[in-house]
Write an enzyme that holds these catalytic residues in place. Structure first.
Site, PDB file in Angstrom:
ATOM      1  N   LYS A 292       0.830  -1.197   0.000  1.00 32.23           N
ATOM      2  CA  LYS A 292       0.000   0.000   0.000  1.00 32.23           C
ATOM      3  C   LYS A 292       0.869   1.253   0.000  1.00 32.23           C
ATOM      4  CE  LYS A 292      -3.492  -0.536   2.682  1.00 32.23           C
ATOM      5  NZ  LYS A 292      -4.093  -0.679   4.017  1.00 32.23           N
TER       6      LYS A 292
ATOM      7  N   ARG B  79      -2.524   3.466   8.698  1.00 35.09           N
ATOM      8  CA  ARG B  79      -2.921   2.151   8.164  1.00 35.09           C
ATOM      9  C   ARG B  79      -1.727   1.237   8.054  1.00 35.09           C
ATOM     10  NH1 ARG B  79      -7.909   2.958   4.799  1.00 35.09           N
ATOM     11  NH2 ARG B  79      -8.111   5.207   4.683  1.00 35.09           N
TER      12      ARG B  79
ATOM     13  N   GLY C 205      -7.918  -6.617   4.739  1.00 35.62           N
ATOM     14  CA  GLY C 205      -8.655  -6.623   6.007  1.00 35.62           C
ATOM     15  C   GLY C 205      -7.963  -7.346   7.139  1.00 35.62           C
TER      16      GLY C 205
ATOM     17  N   MET D 234      -5.182  -6.503   8.801  1.00 33.47           N
ATOM     18  CA  MET D 234      -4.565  -5.713   9.868  1.00 33.47           C
ATOM     19  C   MET D 234      -5.371  -4.439  10.111  1.00 33.47           C
ATOM     20  SD  MET D 234      -0.623  -6.661   9.376  1.00 33.47           S
ATOM     21  CE  MET D 234      -0.627  -6.293   7.663  1.00 33.47           C
TER      22      MET D 234
ATOM     23  N   ARG E   2      -4.528  -1.302  -5.332  1.00 33.44           N
ATOM     24  CA  ARG E   2      -3.758  -2.547  -5.316  1.00 33.44           C
ATOM     25  C   ARG E   2      -4.286  -3.405  -6.448  1.00 33.44           C
ATOM     26  NH1 ARG E   2      -6.708  -3.983   0.149  1.00 33.44           N
ATOM     27  NH2 ARG E   2      -8.730  -4.518  -0.695  1.00 33.44           N
TER      28      ARG E   2
ATOM     29  N   HIS F 251     -16.707  -7.315   3.036  1.00 33.31           N
ATOM     30  CA  HIS F 251     -15.617  -8.206   3.435  1.00 33.31           C
ATOM     31  C   HIS F 251     -15.847  -9.624   2.909  1.00 33.31           C
ATOM     32  CE1 HIS F 251     -13.746 -11.009   6.356  1.00 33.31           C
ATOM     33  NE2 HIS F 251     -12.721 -10.191   6.182  1.00 33.31           N
TER      34      HIS F 251
ATOM     35  N   ARG G 252      -3.221 -46.925 -16.035  1.00 35.61           N
ATOM     36  CA  ARG G 252      -3.040 -48.000 -15.032  1.00 35.61           C
ATOM     37  C   ARG G 252      -3.944 -49.154 -15.441  1.00 35.61           C
ATOM     38  NH1 ARG G 252      -2.905 -43.101 -11.431  1.00 35.61           N
ATOM     39  NH2 ARG G 252      -1.143 -43.323 -10.014  1.00 35.61           N
TER      40      ARG G 252
ATOM     41  N   ARG H  87       0.926 -48.851 -18.747  1.00 39.26           N
ATOM     42  CA  ARG H  87       1.791 -49.498 -17.753  1.00 39.26           C
ATOM     43  C   ARG H  87       1.337 -50.944 -17.567  1.00 39.26           C
ATOM     44  NH1 ARG H  87       1.749 -47.214 -11.757  1.00 39.26           N
ATOM     45  NH2 ARG H  87      -0.239 -48.327 -11.650  1.00 39.26           N
TER      46      ARG H  87
ATOM     47  N   GLU I  37      10.624 -45.541  -9.742  1.00 44.80           N
ATOM     48  CA  GLU I  37       9.849 -45.270  -8.523  1.00 44.80           C
ATOM     49  C   GLU I  37      10.420 -45.979  -7.306  1.00 44.80           C
ATOM     50  OE1 GLU I  37       5.764 -46.464  -9.208  1.00 44.80           O
ATOM     51  OE2 GLU I  37       6.382 -48.198 -10.355  1.00 44.80           O
TER      52      GLU I  37
ATOM     53  N   SER J 216       9.776 -42.773 -16.711  1.00 45.53           N
ATOM     54  CA  SER J 216       8.656 -42.015 -16.137  1.00 45.53           C
ATOM     55  C   SER J 216       8.752 -42.126 -14.618  1.00 45.53           C
ATOM     56  CB  SER J 216       7.327 -42.590 -16.632  1.00 45.53           C
ATOM     57  OG  SER J 216       6.266 -41.899 -16.029  1.00 45.53           O
TER      58      SER J 216
ATOM     59  N   GLY K 108       7.645 -42.300 -11.112  1.00 46.80           N
ATOM     60  CA  GLY K 108       6.435 -42.541 -10.310  1.00 46.80           C
ATOM     61  C   GLY K 108       6.709 -41.975  -8.931  1.00 46.80           C
ATOM     62  N   THR K 109       6.436 -40.688  -8.808  1.00 48.42           N
ATOM     63  CA  THR K 109       6.872 -40.012  -7.570  1.00 48.42           C
ATOM     64  C   THR K 109       5.999 -40.336  -6.365  1.00 48.42           C
ATOM     65  OG1 THR K 109       5.756 -38.103  -8.486  1.00 48.42           O
ATOM     66  CG2 THR K 109       8.158 -38.106  -8.573  1.00 48.42           C
ATOM     67  N   ASN K 110       4.863 -41.001  -6.596  1.00 48.03           N
ATOM     68  CA  ASN K 110       4.090 -41.436  -5.414  1.00 48.03           C
ATOM     69  C   ASN K 110       4.899 -42.496  -4.676  1.00 48.03           C
ATOM     70  OD1 ASN K 110       2.054 -39.843  -6.459  1.00 48.03           O
ATOM     71  ND2 ASN K 110       1.030 -41.559  -7.470  1.00 48.03           N
ATOM     72  N   ASP K 111       5.292 -43.520  -5.418  1.00 48.67           N
ATOM     73  CA  ASP K 111       6.086 -44.567  -4.784  1.00 48.67           C
ATOM     74  C   ASP K 111       7.490 -44.084  -4.448  1.00 48.67           C
ATOM     75  OD1 ASP K 111       4.626 -46.988  -4.365  1.00 48.67           O
ATOM     76  OD2 ASP K 111       4.308 -47.028  -6.526  1.00 48.67           O
TER      77      ASP K 111
ATOM     78  N   CYS L 241       4.755 -39.123 -13.612  1.00 48.52           N
ATOM     79  CA  CYS L 241       3.331 -39.460 -13.643  1.00 48.52           C
ATOM     80  C   CYS L 241       2.744 -39.626 -12.246  1.00 48.52           C
ATOM     81  CB  CYS L 241       3.067 -40.682 -14.502  1.00 48.52           C
ATOM     82  SG  CYS L 241       3.856 -42.168 -13.878  1.00 48.52           S
TER      83      CYS L 241
ATOM     84  N   TYR M 113       8.172 -34.118 -19.947  1.00 47.51           N
ATOM     85  CA  TYR M 113       6.718 -34.040 -19.824  1.00 47.51           C
ATOM     86  C   TYR M 113       6.265 -34.288 -18.401  1.00 47.51           C
ATOM     87  CZ  TYR M 113       6.507 -39.188 -19.794  1.00 47.51           C
ATOM     88  OH  TYR M 113       6.652 -40.501 -19.460  1.00 47.51           O
TER      89      TYR M 113
HETATM   90  C1  PEP Z   1       3.619 -43.548  -8.720  1.00 46.49           C
HETATM   91  O1  PEP Z   1       4.044 -44.368  -7.918  1.00 46.49           O
HETATM   92  O2  PEP Z   1       3.939 -42.351  -8.694  1.00 46.49           O
HETATM   93  C2  PEP Z   1       2.668 -43.960  -9.756  1.00 46.49           C
HETATM   94  C3  PEP Z   1       2.309 -43.136 -10.712  1.00 46.49           C
HETATM   95  O3  PEP Z   1       2.145 -45.203  -9.655  1.00 46.49           O
HETATM   96  P1  PEP Z   1       0.979 -45.604  -8.654  1.00 46.49           P
HETATM   97  O4  PEP Z   1       0.477 -44.385  -8.019  1.00 46.49           O
HETATM   98  O5  PEP Z   1      -0.030 -46.287  -9.485  1.00 46.49           O
HETATM   99  O6  PEP Z   1       1.695 -46.517  -7.717  1.00 46.49           O
HETATM  100 MG    MG Z   2       3.767 -46.470  -8.350  1.00 46.85          MG
END
Ligand code: PEP
Ligand code: MG
Length: 918
Positions: A23, A94, A103, A105, A340, A457, A563, A619, A788, A807, A809-812, A875, A895
Site C-alpha cells: 500500500k 494504516r 482486512g 490488519m 492494489r 468483506h 493404469r 503401464r 519409482e 517415467s 512414479g513419484t508417489n512410490d 506421472c 513431460y
Molecule cells: C507412482 O508411484 O507415482 C505412480 C504413478 O504409480 P501408482 O500411483 O499407481 O503406484
Molecule cells: Mg507407483
C-alpha cells in the site's frame, strides 16, 4: 548517515514493496505519477521488524523524530497543523505489508482529534455534526486498535444514544446526540484503560504506530499468512502509512467509494464498484448503508464520474493490471486513497488476460503470468444443474461464482470445527463477516451473508479464495445464539443442508445437483498460448477411453499413464481375472488369459483411437494380485454361510424322507417340500471359495506395497505380462491396418535393476516379431520404465540401456525415499509434522525437491549420460502440482502427466515454469 525509517509519498520507491509495503509503495507511486493522493508518509517494515524484535517492543530512537520532520512537510503541503486548535490536520494510520492481506490488519482514522482540535475542526467546517461524528469514530478505532478494546463496548453506548434519540439509522443522529456519543465513548475509554483518552496528537500517533506494528503478529494476520503460505521471504513486517484525512462525509458534494477497474466477478471491461454520498469509507465496506452502483454516479455527479473514469484509465495504463482502488470525493475534489492489484475470480482473470492482450495493454506472457494456475480449478468447479427445477428460498448478490452445497453453520469457530476438524462440507452463514471470521472461510465450501454489498468483506475475501459467495441475502435472519436462521418463514438449523449459487445469488434448501463446467473460449485461448510457450508437455493419467476423451477435452497432449489394473476391475473382467489368479496350473491360467486377451486388446485399441495421433503410455500390471480377490474375513464369512446353507438343504432332504414315511403310515398321498437348491452347486461354490481363501492366504504379505507387485509379478507370472504385451501390440497393429496413426508406449512398474527390464524386454521383442509376422504391420511401440524405487535412480545409467524413456512414479518414489507409507502417513503423523514445520509440506502433494528431487536429478543425469535423447517424464500426483512442475522444468524433464481435471492447471503451470526459469 543516520538510518532512514520514514519516507514521504513524494520520495519512496514505488517498486520497493518489501520496505514500504504494497500500500505504501503504491501511495508513493501514485503520488509520483501525478494522481491526486493526500499528502503523507510511510514508516518502513524495517522499523516494524526492529520493534517486534526488541525485547521491550521499542521503536528505533530516531523514528518519532523522523515522523515529526515528515509531519512538518505534510503540514506545509496542506496548510494545516497537527494538533493545531484553529486549523487541525487529521491523518489516517494504516498497515500495509509487501503482500496484500485484505482486512487482515488495522486502520485508525481521524487521528489528531482531541477536545481542542475538535473545536477547530468544527469551526473550520462549520459543521458540528461532522466534527463529533469524526471524533466518535476516532475514539472507537483508537480504543479498539491501540488499546485492544472490544467494539461491543462502544456499540452498546452508541445504541443507547440511538434509542434515546429514537432513531434507527446513524444519519438520524443530531450533533448533540453525537456529542453525547463522544462523551460516553471517552468515559468507556477511561473506565476500560484506566487512563484518560490521550490528548497529545503525537502520543496518539506513536501508540497507533506501535499498535499497527503489533497487528502483524495478531492471530488474524498469522492465520492468513499460514493459509496462503506467505513466508517471511515474501512479506516480513508491516509498514505504517500516515496519510492526510480527506472526508467523503462533508455534504452532498462529497462521497466515498471502492471500485475495480473491471468487473472482478466476470472480467467485463467496465468500472465496477459502489459509492455512498456523504459517507466515510468504512460505511461502504461495513455494509451499514447500502451503497449505490458506480454506473449511477454520472446521473448524480457527472463531473466526478468523468474524473473517476479518467482515474481508472490512468491506473490501468500505469499498473498494467486490474486495480482495486479506494477513492474519496471531498467537496468536489477527487482523491485516490489506495490502489492494489484487484483480486478476481478465475473466470474474470482469464477474460481480462485475454482482453488486455487484445487491447495492447499487456503481452501474452504477462497475460499468462498474472494468473495463478491453482485458481483455474475454480473454472472447473461444478455449477448447478440447469435442468433441475429448484426454487430459491432467498436471493442475495452474486458475490463470487460457483455453486456450493453444505450444512449451514452460523459462526466461524463452528465452521472450523465441523469443516476442518470433522471434514464435513459446510456453508458459513453470517449476517456479515469480519476479518476475524477468516478461519471459518478456510473451512467452508461457501459463504452466505444477509448484509453487505459486492465489495463487503465476505465478497472480497471469498473471491480472493475462489469460494462461492452469496452476499446481502436480506431475507435471511441469522440468530447466532440459537444457531439457526429464518428464511421465508422457515427455519434453517445448524446442520441443515443448503445450496448457494454464487453466480446468480440464489440460495436453496437442500442439495441441488451440480454439473461440470464448460471451458470458456477465453480459457481455451489462454491455454493455447500456454502450450505455445511451455517447454514441458502436459499429458494425462487416464485409464479408460472415457477418461481419455475427458483428458483430451482438458487439452492433454497424450496419456502419460494408463493404469491397466483399473481395466481389470470392471465387472465383466473381474471374474476372468479371479479365474486367472486362482488357476492351479499354468494351462488353467493361460485359458483365463486367453479370454482376457481380446478384451484388453479392444481396451487398448479404443484408447489409441481416442488419442490418435497422440502418445499413449500403458503401464503393465502393477498391484499385488491379491487386491483383485476378496479379503480373508469376507471369504471366511462366505464359507460359513454356504456351510449353513448346505446343512439346511440337507435338512430339507431329511424332512422330505420323514414326510414320505408319514404319508405311507396314514395312507395319504405323499406331501413333498420342493427341492430348492442343488447341493452340488453349493459344493462347487464352497470349493471355489475355499480355493480363493487358500490363494489369499498364499498371497498374503506383511508389506504388500513392498511386496510381490510390479515387474516382480511380470517375472513370476510371465503369462500375465505376455498377454498384456500381446494385447498392446495387436491393438497397435489393428490401428495401423486401419491407417490410424498411433504412438503407443509401454512401461514397466517397480523396476529396480536393468536385469528385470531386460527380462521383460525379451518378451516384448519375441511377441513383437510374432505379431509383425502375423499381421504384416511394422510396429513402433516404445518401451520404457517407471522410476519409482531408490535403486532405480541409482542404477539409472544401466536402466537407460534398456529403456526408450523414463517415467518418474513419484508417489512410490516419495514413499520409498522417506520410508513413509503412502497409504497411512497422511492420516497419522504427517499433519503434525506439517503443523510443527518438521516438514513444511506434505511430500505426497508437493514434490520434495531436496530428497526425492535430488534423486530424480541424479537419475536423469546418469540416464542421459548413456542416452542423451532419453525422454523423461513424471506421472505421480506431483505432475499436476504447480510448484512441482516448476521443479520438473528446472530439472529438465520432457513431460508431466496428471489426472485429467488438473490438466488445465498443469498447462498454465508449465508455461509459468518456462517463463519463470528463462
Ligand atoms: C507412482 O508411484 O507415482 C505412480 C504413478 O504409480 P501408482 O500411483 O499407481 O503406484
Ligand atoms: Mg507407483
Amino acid at each position: 548517515m543516520k538510518k532512514k525509517w520514514v519516507y514521504a509519498f513524494t520520495e519512496g520507491d514505488g517498486k520497493d514493496k518489501k520496505l514500504l509495503g504494497g500500500k505504501g509503495a503504491n501511495l508513493c507511486e501514485m503520488t509520483q505519477i501525478g494522481l491526486n493522493v493526500p499528502p503523507g508518509f510511510v514508516i518502513t517494515t524495517e522499523a516494524c521488524l526492529y520493534f517486534l524484535d526488541s525485547a521491550a517492543h521499542e521503536m528505533p530512537d530516531e523514528v518519532m523524530g523522523q515522523v515529526r520532520e515528515h509531519m512538518l512537510q505534510v503540514e506545509q503541503a496542506t496548510g494545516k497543523g497537527f494538533g493545531d486548535a484553529e486549523n487541525p490536520l487529521l491523518v489516517s494510520v494504516r498497515s500495509g505489508s509487501a503482500m496484500s492481506m485484505p482486512g487482515m490488519m488495522d486502520t485508525i482514522l481521524n487521528l489528531g482529534l482531541n477536545s481542542r482540535t475538535l473545536e477547530g475542526e468544527i469551526a473550520q467546517t462549520g459543521d458540528a455534526r461532522f466534527g463529533y461524528d469524526a471524533y466518535r469514530r476516532f475514539i472507537q478505532l483508537f480504543g479498539k486498535v491501540a488499546m485492544g478494546m472490544p467494539d461491543e463496548m462502544f456499540d452498546e453506548e452508541f445504541e443507547i444514544v440511538k434509542q434515546d434519540a429514537r432513531v434507527t439509522e446513524d444519519v438520524g443522529l443530531s450533533a448533540a446526540n453525537l456529542e453525547e456519543v463522544c462523551d460516553r465513548f471517552l468515559q468507556v475509554f477511561q473506565t476500560h484503560t484506566g487512563r484518560p483518552f490521550p490528548e497529545d496528537p503525537y502520543e496518539q500517533l506513536e501508540l497507533s504506530i506501535k499498535a499497527v506494528f503489533n497487528s502483524w503478529m495478531g492471530r488474524r494476520a498469522v492465520d492468513y499468512r499460514r493459509e496462503f503460505n506467505i513466508t517471511p521471504a515474501m512479506a516480513n513486517g508491516t509498514a505504517v502509512n500516515v496519510c492526510t484525512m480527506v472526508f467523503g462525509n462533508r455534504g452532498n458534494d462529497s462521497a466515498t467509494g471502492v471500485a475495480f477497474t473491471r468487473n472482478p466477478g466476470t472480467g467485463e471491461n467496465r468500472l465496477y464498484g459502489e459509492y455512498l454520498v456523504n459517507a466515510q469509507g468504512e460505511d461502504v465496506v461495513a455494509g451499514i448503508r447500502t451503497p449505490k452502483a458506480i454506473d449511477k454516479m454520472d446521473q448524480e455527479m457527472p463531473e466526478m464520474a468523468r474524473q473517476l473514469a479518467e482515474l481508472r484509465n490512468r491506473l490501468e495504463a500505469h499498473y498494467q493490471e486490474i486495480q482495486d482502488f479506494e477513492f474519496t470525493i471531498e467537496r468536489g475534489t477527487l482523491y485516490c486513497l489506495q490502489t492494489r492489484n484487484g483480486k478476481m475470480n478465475a473466470p474474470a482473470m482469464v477474460r481480462t488476460s485475454v482482453e488486455m492482450v487484445g487491447e495492447g495493454l499487456i503481452d501474452r506472457e504477462q497475460a499468462l503470468l498474472r494468473i495463478n494456475p491453482d485458481h483455474l480449478e475454480q473454472m472447473l468447479y461444478p455449477q448447478l444443474d440447469r435442468n433441475v427445477r429448484a426454487h430459491p428460498v432467498a436471493q442475495g448478490l452474486p458475490a463470487s461464482p460457483g455453486a456450493a452445497v453444505g450444512q449451514a453453520v452460523f459462526d466461524a469457530d463452528r465452521a472450523e470445527h465441523l469443516g476442518r476438524v470433522l471434514g464435513m462440507k459446510v456453508i458459513l452463514v453470517r449476517e456479515e463477516t469480519k476479518p476475524e471470521d477468516i478461519h471459518g472461510f478456510f473451512a467452508a465450501q461457501g459463504i452466505l451473508t444477509s448484509r453487505g454489498g459486492k465489495t463487503s468483506h465476505a465478497a472480497v475475501v471469498a473471491r480472493g479464495m475462489g469460494k462461492p459467495c452469496v452476499a446481502g441475502a436480506e431475507g435471511i435472519h441469522v440468530d447466532v445464539q440459537k444457531r439457526e436462521a429464518y428464511v421465508s418463514g422457515q427455519l434453517i438449523r445448524e446442520g441443515d443442508v443448503i445450496t448457494i449459487d454464487g453466480s446468480n445469488g440464489n440460495v436453496y434448501f437442500g442439495e441441488i445437483p451440480t454439473v461440470e463446467p464448460e471451458f470458456s473460449r477465453e480459457l481455451n485461448t489462454l491455454l493455447q498460448w500456454a502450450d505455445e510457450i511451455a517447454y514441458l508437455r502436459v499429458m494425462a493419467n487416464a485409464d479408460t477411453p472415457e477418461d481419455a476423451a475427458r483428458a483430451l477435452k482438458f487439452g492433454a497432449r497424450g496419456i502419460g499413464l494408463c493404469r491397466t489394473e483399473r481395466m481389470f476391475n470392471a465387472v465383466d473382467r473381474l471374474p476372468l481375472v479371479i479365474e486367472m489368479i486362482v488357476a492351479e496350473t499354468t494351462e488353467q491360467r493361460q485359458q483365463a488369459l486367453d479370454r482376457l486377451l481380446p478384451i484388453q486388446r479392444s481396451d487398448f485399441r479404443k484408447l489409441f483411437e481416442t488419442m490418435s495421433p497422440l502418445p499413449v503410455t500403458i503401464r503393465l500390471l502393477d498391484p499385488p494380485i491379491h487386491e483383485f480377490l476378496p479379503g480373508e474375513e469376507q471369504l471366511k464369512d462366505d464359507i460359513e454361510k454356504l456351510e449353513h446353507l448346505k446343512d439346511s438343504v440337507q435338512g430339507l432332504d431329511v424332512l422330505n424322507g420323514a414326510l414320505a414315511l408319514l404319508s405311507a403310515e396314514k395312507g395319504t398321498s405323499e406331501a413333498k417340500i420342493p427341492q430348492l437348491v442343488d447341493t452340488g452347486l453349493i459344493e462347487e461354490a464352497l470349493k471355489t471359495k475355499a480355493l480363493m481363501l487358500r490363494k489369499v492366504r498364499d498371497l498374503t504379505e506383511v508389506n504388500p506395497m513392498l511386496g510381490h507387485r510390479g515387474v516382480r509379478l511380470g517375472i513370476t507370472y510371465p503369462e500375465i505380462y505376455r498377454m498384456q504385451i500381446q494385447a498392446i501390440l495387436e491393438a497397435e497393429a489393428e490401428c495401423a491396418a486401419k491407417g490410424i496413426e498411433v504412438h503407443p508406449q509401454m512401461m514397466v512398474p517397480q523396476v529396480c535393476t536393468a536385469a528385470e527390464l531386460k527380462w521383460v524386454r525379451e518378451y516384448v521383442d519375441e511377441i513383437k516379431t510374432g505379431v509383425e509376422r502375423k499381421t504384416g504391420q511394422q510396429l513402433n511401440c516404445r518401451f520404457g520404465t517407471m522410476i519409482e524405487v531408490v535403486r532405480a535412480c541409482m542404477r539409472a545409467g544401466s536402466l537407460a540401456n534398456q529403456a526408450d524413456f523414463f517415467s518418474f512414479g513419484t508417489n512410490d518414489l516419495t514413499q520409498a525415499t522417506f520410508s513413509f507409507s503412502r497409504e497411512d502417513a497422511e492420516n497419522k503423523f504427517l499433519p503434525m509434522y506439517n503443523q510443527n514445520e518438521i516438514l513444511r509440506d506434505n511430500p505426497f502433494e508437493v514434490l520434495d525437491e531436496k530428497g526425492v528431487g535430488r534423486l530424480m536429478q541424479l537419475a536423469m543425469q546418469w540416464g542421459r549420460e548413456v542416452k542423451p535423447d532419453l525422454s523423461i517424464g513424471i506421472c505421480g500426483e506431483h505432475g499436476g502440482h504447480p510448484a512441482s512442475i516448476d521443479f520438473c522444468q528446472r530439472a529438465g524433464l520432457n513431460y508431466v502427466s496428471c489426472s485429467a481435471p488438473r490438466v488445465p492447471v498443469a498447462r498454465l503451470a508449465a508455461a509459468h515454469a518456462f517463463l519463470n526459469n528463462r
